[in-house]
Design a protein around this motif. Structure first.
Motif, PDB file in Angstrom:
ATOM      1  N   GLN A  85       0.872  -1.175   0.000  1.00 14.77           N
ATOM      2  CA  GLN A  85       0.000   0.000   0.000  1.00 14.77           C
ATOM      3  C   GLN A  85       0.902   1.215   0.000  1.00 14.77           C
ATOM      4  O   GLN A  85       1.585   1.478   0.992  1.00 14.77           O
ATOM      5  N   TRP A 112     -11.804  -1.435  13.803  1.00 14.43           N
ATOM      6  CA  TRP A 112     -10.794  -1.315  12.751  1.00 14.43           C
ATOM      7  C   TRP A 112     -10.929  -0.011  11.965  1.00 14.43           C
ATOM      8  O   TRP A 112      -9.979   0.442  11.330  1.00 14.43           O
ATOM      9  N   GLU A 113     -12.118   0.633  12.009  1.00 16.67           N
ATOM     10  CA  GLU A 113     -12.328   1.867  11.244  1.00 16.67           C
ATOM     11  C   GLU A 113     -11.494   3.032  11.777  1.00 16.67           C
ATOM     12  O   GLU A 113     -11.268   4.003  11.059  1.00 16.67           O
ATOM     13  N   ARG A 116      -4.894   2.375  12.363  1.00 14.99           N
ATOM     14  CA  ARG A 116      -3.900   2.967  11.463  1.00 14.99           C
ATOM     15  C   ARG A 116      -4.100   2.437  10.047  1.00 14.99           C
ATOM     16  O   ARG A 116      -4.352   1.251   9.846  1.00 14.99           O
ATOM     17  N   SER A 117      -3.992   3.317   9.066  1.00 12.68           N
ATOM     18  CA  SER A 117      -4.072   2.849   7.680  1.00 12.68           C
ATOM     19  C   SER A 117      -2.670   2.492   7.198  1.00 12.68           C
ATOM     20  O   SER A 117      -1.683   3.107   7.593  1.00 12.68           O
ATOM     21  N   GLY A 123      -3.999   8.730   6.768  1.00 12.87           N
ATOM     22  CA  GLY A 123      -5.294   8.057   6.793  1.00 12.87           C
ATOM     23  C   GLY A 123      -5.563   7.394   5.456  1.00 12.87           C
ATOM     24  O   GLY A 123      -4.704   7.367   4.573  1.00 12.87           O
ATOM     25  N   VAL A 124      -6.763   6.873   5.308  1.00 11.31           N
ATOM     26  CA  VAL A 124      -7.164   6.265   4.039  1.00 11.31           C
ATOM     27  C   VAL A 124      -7.254   7.382   3.001  1.00 11.31           C
ATOM     28  O   VAL A 124      -7.904   8.407   3.238  1.00 11.31           O
ATOM     29  N   GLY A 130     -11.616   1.873   3.160  1.00 11.80           N
ATOM     30  CA  GLY A 130     -10.820   1.060   4.064  1.00 11.80           C
ATOM     31  C   GLY A 130     -11.341  -0.363   4.183  1.00 11.80           C
ATOM     32  O   GLY A 130     -12.535  -0.621   4.060  1.00 11.80           O
ATOM     33  N   GLN A 142      -5.881  -0.804   8.598  1.00 14.10           N
ATOM     34  CA  GLN A 142      -6.769  -0.644   7.451  1.00 14.10           C
ATOM     35  C   GLN A 142      -5.981  -0.728   6.155  1.00 14.10           C
ATOM     36  O   GLN A 142      -5.056   0.042   5.938  1.00 14.10           O
ATOM     37  N   TRP A 144      -6.627  -0.385   1.998  1.00 14.58           N
ATOM     38  CA  TRP A 144      -7.542   0.481   1.268  1.00 14.58           C
ATOM     39  C   TRP A 144      -7.324   0.324  -0.230  1.00 14.58           C
ATOM     40  O   TRP A 144      -6.257  -0.077  -0.673  1.00 14.58           O
ATOM     41  N   ASP A 148     -12.471  -1.489  -3.539  1.00 12.26           N
ATOM     42  CA  ASP A 148     -12.338  -2.193  -2.262  1.00 12.26           C
ATOM     43  C   ASP A 148     -12.925  -3.591  -2.311  1.00 12.26           C
ATOM     44  O   ASP A 148     -12.398  -4.509  -1.676  1.00 12.26           O
TER      45      ASP A 148
END
Length: 167
Positions: A85, A112-113, A116-117, A123-124, A130, A142, A144, A148
């Protein structure tokens, strides 16, 4: 300019691939400037050669920087062994489970929302969704992607398939 669309494998071993940005978008500004130039040539006594050429170059330069950044920081690649990612790579062996989708109508968000992404962004990224992952150490992160559903399906197959072959 070659690459794959979201979800279509680029090479053997690639289960999911999103480029993050497309180089063809660099051409949009100059194309609009050419259209403006043609309209000026057909309709007016004054043609702004220098200004339209300058704007085309400026637009192409700015957008090329944005596309390069998107391809570096917002690209996603899932192989048989690794989820990448942006510039962060996570071995699939570190993933314990792909968590269920978030309920948009739930009163409270799932844990999980707010996790950490993955990637180096805070962030996402915008226009990405996510996907919750539980890692073997018990932490939540997360993943992303723009597609998705495609990434969730490929991740679930890869994580469950990897577990099935090692058991």
């Amino acid at each position: 300019m070659s690459g794959t669309d979201a979800g279509s494998p680029a090479e053997p071993g690639v289960l999911f691939d999103e480029l993050g940005g497309r180089w063809r978008t660099v051409a949009y500004g100059p194309v609009f400037c050419v259209v403006a130039l043609v309209i000026e040539l057909l309709t007016g006594p004054v043609v702004h050669w220098f200004a339209l050429t300058l704007f085309a170059a400026i637009l192409a330069g700015i957008v090329s920087v944005q596309v390069a950044a998107a391809r570096r920081h917002v690209s996603v690649s899932l192989t048989d062994t690794t989820l990448r990612q942006g510039s962060e790579e996570l071995p699939l062996t570190d993933i314990e489970a792909v968590l269920p989708e978030a309920d948009p109508y739930a009163d409270e968000p799932q844990r999980w929302e707010s996790a950490r992404s993955l990637g180096e962004l805070s962030g996402v990224p915008r226009r990405r969704t996510g996907i919750g992952l539980r890692l073997r150490d018990g932490s939540l992160v997360q993943a992303w992607a723009r597609d998705d559903d495609g990434l969730r399906e490929a991740l679930t197959e890869a994580v469950d398939g990897g577990r099935g072959t090692s058991a």
